[in-house]
Design an enzyme around this catalytic site. Structure first.
Site, PDB file in Angstrom:
ATOM      1  N   PHE B 250      38.291  35.518  50.816  1.00 54.55           N
ATOM      2  CA  PHE B 250      37.709  36.867  50.788  1.00 54.55           C
ATOM      3  C   PHE B 250      37.629  37.495  52.174  1.00 54.55           C
ATOM      4  O   PHE B 250      36.771  38.329  52.440  1.00 54.55           O
ATOM      5  CB  PHE B 250      36.322  36.842  50.114  1.00 54.55           C
ATOM      6  CG  PHE B 250      36.294  36.051  48.841  1.00 54.55           C
ATOM      7  CD1 PHE B 250      37.112  36.390  47.780  1.00 54.55           C
ATOM      8  CD2 PHE B 250      35.490  34.935  48.717  1.00 54.55           C
ATOM      9  CE1 PHE B 250      37.128  35.653  46.615  1.00 54.55           C
ATOM     10  CE2 PHE B 250      35.497  34.179  47.557  1.00 54.55           C
ATOM     11  CZ  PHE B 250      36.315  34.546  46.507  1.00 54.55           C
ATOM     12  N   ILE B 476      45.127  31.300  47.760  1.00 52.94           N
ATOM     13  CA  ILE B 476      43.684  31.436  48.027  1.00 52.94           C
ATOM     14  C   ILE B 476      42.945  31.807  46.743  1.00 52.94           C
ATOM     15  O   ILE B 476      41.853  32.362  46.787  1.00 52.94           O
ATOM     16  CB  ILE B 476      43.413  32.465  49.146  1.00 52.94           C
ATOM     17  CG1 ILE B 476      43.882  33.872  48.764  1.00 52.94           C
ATOM     18  CG2 ILE B 476      44.089  32.037  50.434  1.00 52.94           C
ATOM     19  CD1 ILE B 476      43.441  34.947  49.760  1.00 52.94           C
ATOM     20  N   GLY B 477      43.588  31.480  45.615  1.00 55.24           N
ATOM     21  CA  GLY B 477      43.016  31.884  44.339  1.00 55.24           C
ATOM     22  C   GLY B 477      43.622  33.182  43.850  1.00 55.24           C
ATOM     23  O   GLY B 477      43.309  33.664  42.765  1.00 55.24           O
ATOM     24  N   ARG B 638      54.259  47.912  40.548  1.00 53.74           N
ATOM     25  CA  ARG B 638      54.580  47.043  39.427  1.00 53.74           C
ATOM     26  C   ARG B 638      53.672  45.807  39.457  1.00 53.74           C
ATOM     27  O   ARG B 638      53.423  45.232  40.515  1.00 53.74           O
ATOM     28  CB  ARG B 638      56.037  46.587  39.492  1.00 53.74           C
ATOM     29  CG  ARG B 638      56.504  45.880  38.226  1.00 53.74           C
ATOM     30  CD  ARG B 638      57.762  45.055  38.439  1.00 53.74           C
ATOM     31  NE  ARG B 638      58.885  45.834  38.956  1.00 53.74           N
ATOM     32  CZ  ARG B 638      59.694  46.565  38.194  1.00 53.74           C
ATOM     33  NH1 ARG B 638      59.509  46.612  36.885  1.00 53.74           N
ATOM     34  NH2 ARG B 638      60.674  47.235  38.739  1.00 53.74           N
ATOM     35  N   THR B 644      46.727  37.364  36.201  1.00 55.89           N
ATOM     36  CA  THR B 644      46.281  37.064  37.571  1.00 55.89           C
ATOM     37  C   THR B 644      45.947  38.365  38.302  1.00 55.89           C
ATOM     38  O   THR B 644      45.029  38.402  39.115  1.00 55.89           O
ATOM     39  CB  THR B 644      47.335  36.262  38.363  1.00 55.89           C
ATOM     40  OG1 THR B 644      48.526  37.019  38.486  1.00 55.89           O
ATOM     41  CG2 THR B 644      47.626  34.926  37.708  1.00 55.89           C
ATOM     42  N   GLY B 712      50.069  45.452  46.956  1.00 55.04           N
ATOM     43  CA  GLY B 712      49.036  44.414  46.896  1.00 55.04           C
ATOM     44  C   GLY B 712      47.839  44.841  46.073  1.00 55.04           C
ATOM     45  O   GLY B 712      47.593  46.027  45.866  1.00 55.04           O
ATOM     46  N   GLY B 714      44.739  42.658  46.228  1.00 57.03           N
ATOM     47  CA  GLY B 714      43.645  41.743  46.545  1.00 57.03           C
ATOM     48  C   GLY B 714      42.333  42.436  46.851  1.00 57.03           C
ATOM     49  O   GLY B 714      41.269  41.872  46.632  1.00 57.03           O
ATOM     50  N   GLU B 715      42.384  43.632  47.379  1.00 55.82           N
ATOM     51  CA  GLU B 715      41.154  44.226  47.909  1.00 55.82           C
ATOM     52  C   GLU B 715      40.724  45.507  47.222  1.00 55.82           C
ATOM     53  O   GLU B 715      39.552  45.873  47.260  1.00 55.82           O
ATOM     54  CB  GLU B 715      41.329  44.453  49.423  1.00 55.82           C
ATOM     55  CG  GLU B 715      41.366  43.119  50.132  1.00 55.82           C
ATOM     56  CD  GLU B 715      41.959  43.162  51.531  1.00 55.82           C
ATOM     57  OE1 GLU B 715      41.184  43.294  52.462  1.00 55.82           O
ATOM     58  OE2 GLU B 715      43.194  43.045  51.664  1.00 55.82           O
TER      59      GLU B 715
END
Lengths: 350, 754
Positions: B250, B476-477, B638, B644, B712, B714-715
């Site tokens: 994180f 990292i998961g 995409r 996930t 991306g 992730g955030e």
């Protein structure tokens, strides 16, 4: 963590005999709080006497009430049908405490003896009279959002964190112990003490004195627990409230009220209790009781919010216990006792 | 060919993780392993006068006590790592090597390492080390700190300026018919991954030279490799970093290098491998955090809601040995069409631990302030919050003038409104109730920059028809092992079951750190390139082999399908990969591939977008807030794997919910010690705090970010959620809470004032 001796007790007498002569010796049951404090170097016992295998795990009938063995797990007690039926305040308090895993390990005898959550107590790098007598109280002028409104001293403003203890105080439970001087019975409100000049002493138990059972006296009224916390589950109370209400027809015959999260011990409210007796339940009456309850609150820099919070919580708890408002969930469950309920769509999906 | 990409495949490492077979940094078992326990500072500012380790050294099993007096010397950190500024104002990391001097900059700073033959003995001996100090009063308040800095850029990047003024914001604000200025404050928050920091360091002699192996929990294998090599004056090749699994990061575990270096120092000293597994308490001091912020937002607008000026000034804090600035204007700089735009960032240097990146650094709390201010403006102008945002919709990047690579934010707003039932929202605050609860709806825009870097990968096709693809990226998961396996399968023309993807080892073809939500767009194209090169090598074998049915065929006429090379025009004419290799008596064919962004990076502005809608219910009597519903609609290019991807966004939204309602680390205002040091008292959302979330992707491939079209994810989930919830709380209660987290005491105080 420091080296220590470990032994398993085979009887209560042997447990007492093992702890009593050694000043650094201590009992351990679930260890859910004790082990954390050992890893923090706050507790440095020379000997742990494990009482978890002692035959203290029975719940039995007792003169109209119940005797709860000190080794009964929080989970088992919360689910016990007689506790659910007759003392829902106990189940509700237990089920709003900790997490499932911790409740499975924790015991009724150990739970009221857990130490404060004051962060300064848990950090050996900081002053704390409870941990290191004479070193000072860092919370007094520090971050004291979670600290006491009542009964604090210049030496300590910590609160007692147990939910169960608040319920037991409201029910006038009796603590059965055995110790080097033999057995005795302690009225629950006398188990814990105020910090005064010796905050390192939490309770009136003598060294080597072991809780063997907690007795719930006969009770035919309604009881209820309400808790406010920073998250919906697995958090200690900001303020909590236990109510035990006995009615005579439409009028209150006896009211017992206790607050959690506001003092070094479960905080009974005699002035508010007296105001309710003989009266007919109403929101106005409950407001007056709540005002009386907090008349002598002494807030610190960061915890004054607990006064309006506690007042409103007490009123809400009384409204729900008296039946003027519905419980937020089935009696005896965490859903009834958790203010705000679960996240998700309304009404809360319990 | 995209057979596997986009499929909802189960995680490639799910079985390993749920059975405990996945090996994390602290779980490697080396012969002769010794254990380090770290002694940390009990004061926040001063100098170590003496460290008395006599009692610790006398303890059975203790092998050594390292302090600044006896630890091996390290070379200083470099100023930069790649293009990233490490040291100085605006830099990334703590610019200080551990155990090299006696200065104390913050409470909890590592001062000594006790190494013993067991973990328990090391921990016990660590409690026997006595430290005396020459103590000085620490500086702990942002507003009064003497050392304040205004870094020019974030991490030295010329594209991430921190002090900008476009047009004349001050004059435009003064002239604006409607003007609003508000201060927003957010608390220190910690990543608190479930796996704490851990390193095992192992020194060996190989070919007469020192060789260091680090089993470290990191999302930056090559960074740890380079920093350790530099510190110990080794060639990079003599440091090997291994990390197949990271138990959550994180934003931590990337850029603070003291923990692995401490283990390497200790192992060097005792001549045995040493493991240092950090305590949860230490995660609040050595693992980095998101700084507290104090942000001033000033908006100027016309009465019909056209923004004329936006000024966003941020104050954050760093340690005295870090220059990290929380870049809070990242949304303000690009989200709305504003002719007069200014922002500043000021960093107060305090005797608190060094901050670091944390999920959506800048965006999460900076976006919260901006999107709350927009909501306040909408209320002021009696405009619908969505309408106000559409009114100021930026058709191109307002700071740079470049066109967006791809932007479908209008669709996000519209779909989000439909999901939450926005039409049911009574615009008047405090107007909606259910039972004893006040009910409110709020929304916010979210975005995250869609970065892309250079990476490499290697693909190996074996004679048994299986393939292995590798890159030194990290799991990292985030699902890296899963989606790169899917991409590899499509790249190689193989079913997923016959492809393995490996990562987490610095000896593999290099990839950058996993951070900034760049990994899919960065490593994905490198994986495709490696696969393509491996297939090319295989094709060349086939067309030159007289016994192959593809002998003499033009390479362009051959396609790869389901493990066969075949003629595009006559698919029956072809053969299995394995047959080609076996006939050539080759066990395998292997090729590397690399990919990096091209000129498109200069032509377009790359961002992901989204809209978050929240419904809350509030018990005003107790200040308790619960999120009833959370809906996020995301335009992230995409999607490689819907489950996930959904988990990434769900986790991000949950983390945003935590930052909004409960997460906070406070420090004692006199001593600088963290007063929250465990996960019972640092509240992350429990399941009971987490509502059902509606998460949708538009799934529009980005035409310019590379052939995968993937940005991306992730955030972006963490951004937007805080403002949507905060705005919903206002709508429910009529109270503007401008201080995170929104704990019951704050709502009660506001209600008491009102």
């Amino acid at each position: 963590m420091h080296p220590f001796q470990y032994q398993r007790a085979t009887s209560t007498a042997q447990a007492v005999a093992a702890v009593a002569p050694e000043p650094g010796a201590t009992f351990i049951a679930g260890g859910t709080s004790h082990l954390d404090l050992m890893k923090e170097d706050v507790h440095r016992p020379s000997r742990l006497v494990d009482i978890s295998l002692l035959p203290l795990k029975q719940i039995t009938a007792l003169a109209g009430g119940l005797r709860l063995g000190a080794g009964v797990s929080n989970t088992a007690a919360a689910a016990h049908p007689e506790i659910q039926r007759r003392y829902p305040v106990v189940s509700e308090a237990l089920l709003t405490g900790a997490s499932t895993q911790i409740r499975n390990a924790a015991t009724l005898g150990g739970n009221p003896l857990q130490r404060t959550r004051c962060p300064y107590f848990r950090d050996p790098a900081q002053p704390c009279n409870k941990r290191a007598p004479g070193s000072g109280c860092a919370a007094l002028g520090g971050i004291n959002r979670g600290h006491a409104l009542f009964g604090a001293s210049d030496a300590c403003v910590a609160i007692h964190p147990s939910d169960l203890a608040v319920a037991l105080a409201a029910l006038d439970a009796v603590v059965q112990t055995t110790g080097p001087r033999g057995p005795r019975a302690i009225p629950f409100p006398e188990l814990h003490r105020l910090p005064g000049a010796t905050p390192q002493v939490d309770t009136t138990l003598a060294h080597g004195e072991l809780i063997t059972a907690i007795d719930l006296p006969a009770f035919a009224g309604r009881s209820h627990y309400l808790k406010v916390r920073d998250r919906a589950s697995y958090a200690f109370a900001l303020v909590s409230c236990a109510v035990a209400l006995e009615m005579d027809g439409e009028h209150v015959r006896r009211a017992r009220l206790a607050l959690g999260g506001v003092a070094h011990k479960p905080w009974r409210l005699p002035a508010a209790e007296a105001l309710l007796v003989g009266e007919k339940p109403s929101e106005k009456l409950f407001r007056a009781a709540a005002d009386a309850a907090f008349a002598d609150a002494r807030p610190l820099e960061h915890n004054a919010y607990k006064i309006p919070l506690g007042r409103n919580l007490l009123v809400q708890a009384l409204l729900e216990t008296s039946g003027l408002q519905a419980l937020a969930g089935p009696a005896g469950t965490a859903f009834a006792a958790s203010v705000g309920g679960l996240a998700g769509t309304f009404p809360a999906p319990y | 060919m995209m057979d596997a990409i986009g499929q909802p495949l189960e995680r490639a490492d799910a079985h390993l993780k749920v059975t405990g077979a996945a090996r994390y940094a602290a779980e490697w078992d080396l012969p002769g392993l010794a254990y380090g326990a770290v002694v940390v500072s009990g004061i926040a500012r001063g100098t170590v006068r003496a460290i008395d380790a006599k009692a610790a050294r006398r303890t059975p099993g203790v092998l050594a006590v390292l302090t600044h007096e006896n630890a091996p010397r390290l070379r200083p950190l470099p100023d930069k790592l790649g293009k990233v500024l490490l040291r100085g104002e605006g830099g990334m990391t703590e610019a200080r090597q551990p155990l090299q001097d006696a200065e104390v900059y913050y409470a909890g700073q590592p001062l000594a390492v006790v190494v013993a033959d067991t973990h328990e003995r090391a921990r016990h001996a660590a409690t026997l080390v006595g430290v005396t100090y020459d103590e000085q009063p620490p500086e702990l308040a942002m507003t009064t700190a003497r050392r304040q800095a205004r870094p020019a850029t974030f991490l030295g990047s010329p594209e991430e300026k921190l002090q900008v003024s476009i047009g004349d914001p001050a004059a435009a604000l003064a002239a604006a018919p409607v003007r609003l200025e508000r201060v927003y404050e957010s608390a220190v928050t910690h990543h608190n991954p479930i796996e704490p920091l851990a390193t095992i360091a192992h020194w060996e002699q190989r070919d007469g030279a020192d060789f260091l192996t680090l089993y470290d929990t990191t999302r930056f294998l090559t960074g740890v490799q380079q920093i350790a090599a530099g510190a110990f004056s080794l060639p990079k090749e003599n440091v090997h970093v291994i990390c197949p699994f990271v138990g959550g990061a994180f934003g931590s575990k990337g850029w603070l290098f003291a923990p692995p270096l401490l283990a390497a120092l200790a192992a060097r000293m005792v001549g045995r491998p040493v493991k240092i597994e950090w305590r949860r308490q230490d995660m609040f001091t050595v693992a980095g955090h998101r700084s507290a912020t104090r942000q001033t937002l000033a908006l100027g607008a016309t009465p019909d809601g056209q923004l004329t000026a936006l000024q966003h000034d941020t104050q954050s804090h760093a340690s005295l040995v870090s220059g990290f600035a929380e870049p809070c204007a990242n949304l303000s700089r690009m989200l709305y069409q504003v002719p007069n735009l200014g922002f500043t960032h000021q960093v107060a240097h305090l005797n608190l631990p060094s901050p670091s990146t944390m999920r959506g650094p800048g965006e999460t709390v900076g976006g919260w302030a901006l999107e709350c201010a927009l909501d306040e403006l909408a209320t002021e102008l009696k405009l619908d919050p969505v309408a106000l945002r559409l009114k100021n919709y930026a058709e191109h990047n307002p700071e740079t003038g470049k066109p967006w690579s791809s932007k479908h934010l209008r669709d996000c707003y519209a779909r989000g409104q439909a999901l939450i039932g926005w039409e049911k929202r009574n615009p008047v605050p405090r107007a909606m109730r259910e039972g004893r609860y006040l009910v409110g709806y709020g929304m916010a825009t979210t975005m995250y920059p869609a970065g892309r870097n250079a990476a490499t990968a290697r693909a190996t096709i074996s004679a048994d028809g299986q393939a292995l693809v590798e890159s030194a990226t990290h799991e990292i998961g985030n699902g890296a092992r899963t989606i790169f396996r899917q991409i590899s399968a499509d790249g190689l023309g193989l079913p997923v079951a016959r492809v393995r993807f490996e990562l987490g080892d610095s000896a593999l073809p290099p990839a950058p750190n996993t951070g900034g939500s760049v990994t899919t767009a960065t490593v994905g194209p490198a994986v495709l390139a490696a696969c393509r090169n491996a297939l090319r090598a295989l094709r060349q074998l086939a067309v030159r082999d007289a016994q192959s049915p593809l002998f003499g065929a033009a390479e362009e006429a051959i396609e790869a399908r389901a493990g066969r090379l075949q003629l595009r025009a006559a698919p029956a004419q072809g053969e299995d990969y394995g047959a080609i290799l076996r006939r050539a008596r080759l066990p395998a064919v292997s090729a590397e591939g690399s990919a990096k962004p091209g000129p498109e990076k200069k032509q377009y502005s790359f961002y992901s977008f989204g809209a978050v809608f929240a419904q809350v219910r509030v018990d005003e009597a107790t200040g308790v807030i619960r999120v009833a519903r959370l809906c996020g609609v995301y335009d992230v290019g995409r999607v490689m794997n819907p489950p996930t991807a959904r988990s990434q966004l769900l986790g991000g939204m949950t983390m945003g919910l935590g930052a909004t309602l409960m997460e906070e680390t406070s420090y004692d205002p006199r001593t600088g010690h963290p007063v929250v040091r465990n996960l019972a008292d640092y509240h992350v959302p429990s399941l009971a705090d987490t509502p059902e979330m509606s998460i949708e992707f538009l799934d529009n491939p980005d035409p310019h970010i590379g052939e995968l079209g993937a940005r991306g994810i992730g955030e972006i989930g963490c951004v937007g959620t805080p403002a949507a919830i905060t705005n919903a709380v206002f709508h429910a209660t009529g109270q503007r809470l401008r201080e995170l987290p929104l704990t019951p005491d704050k709502l009660l105080r506001a209600a008491t004032r009102a």
